[in-house]
Design an enzyme around this catalytic site. Structure first.
Site: not given
Length: 244
Positions: A62, A89, A167, A171, A202
């Site tokens: 985790d 990932n 998000y 990144k 996804t």
């Protein structure tokens, strides 16, 4: 070193792009550790790939839990003594669609960064000693074109209106971390790069997207298997270099 002699670990690999990355690395002959925060799901996914004759094993990891990361690193050292490939990932998207950047909750920012950035950095720090034992280590950080600051500032860019701030900024930070780590590792046998998998169908985006997970895993796998003359400190989608 032949691919069949390599050991890889892929985080967030019980489903989606991560699981497909494990599959493709294993199909290339790499002994691949399928890491997931839920051990039972990791084992289930691993058994399905093993049934296809692929060299895959499960490991619990985790990335938002320091103790879990440390335990996984100890386990990899015990089992294999080194690590050739680390694919970071694991990631989450928690932004509320329709809310302005200034309206996203601070809790959303914190939880997003805990996984997407701090978890990625912590995992890399834990496994770097094992990567340094490999003849030619490779680190692949899964980012997103949504982390490109240059494209977000360009009104003609296709991502200009895609403002998912927690998000996106997480990144951007992954990209910046990659540049910092690449500087540290310059002159070593370890290469680190960051990638955009594409707009992939996804669970994270509710099944929306333009390509499947097999295509989405291709860039991670390509960068994981680059030769010694491959790139260092770049941002890629397939063979295309992306703007920071």
């Amino acid at each position: 070193m032949n691919a069949s002699q390599k050991i890889a670990l892929v985080t967030g690999a019980t489903r989606g792009i991560g699981r497909q990355t494990v599959r493709q690395l294993a199909q290339a002959g790499v002994h691949t550790l399928l890491a997931g925060r839920n051990r039972e799901r990791a084992v289930e996914a691993t058994l399905e790939l093993q049934a296809l004759g692929l060299p895959v094993e499960a490991i619990a990891l985790d990335v938002a839990d320091a103790a879990s990361i440390a335990a996984a690193a100890r386990e990899v050292e015990r089992r294999h003594g080194r690590l050739d490939i680390l694919v970071n990932n694991a990631g989450i998207l928690l932004d509320e669609v329709g809310k302005a950047p200034s309206e996203q909750s601070l809790e959303t920012w914190r939880r997003t960064f805990d996984t997407n950035l701090f978890g990625l950095v912590a995992t890399t720090q834990a496994f770097l000693p094992l990567l340094q034992r490999a003849p030619a280590g490779r680190i692949v950080n899964v980012s997103s074109v949504l982390g490109s600051i240059a494209l977000h500032l360009d009104p003609s860019s296709f991502i200009y209106d895609f403002k998912l701030p927690a998000y996106n900024v997480s990144k951007s930070a992954v990209n910046a971390w990659t540049a910092q780590l690449a500087y540290e590792l310059r002159g070593s046998r370890i290469k680190v790069n960051t990638i955009h998998p594409g707009y992939v169908k996804t669970d994270m985006n509710g099944g929306e997207g333009e390509i499947g997970v097999a295509e989405g895993a291709r860039t991670s796998v390509r960068l994981a298997l680059v030769d010694d003359d491959g790139p260092q400190g770049g941002f890629f989608h397939q063979e295309q270099v992306l703007p920071w």
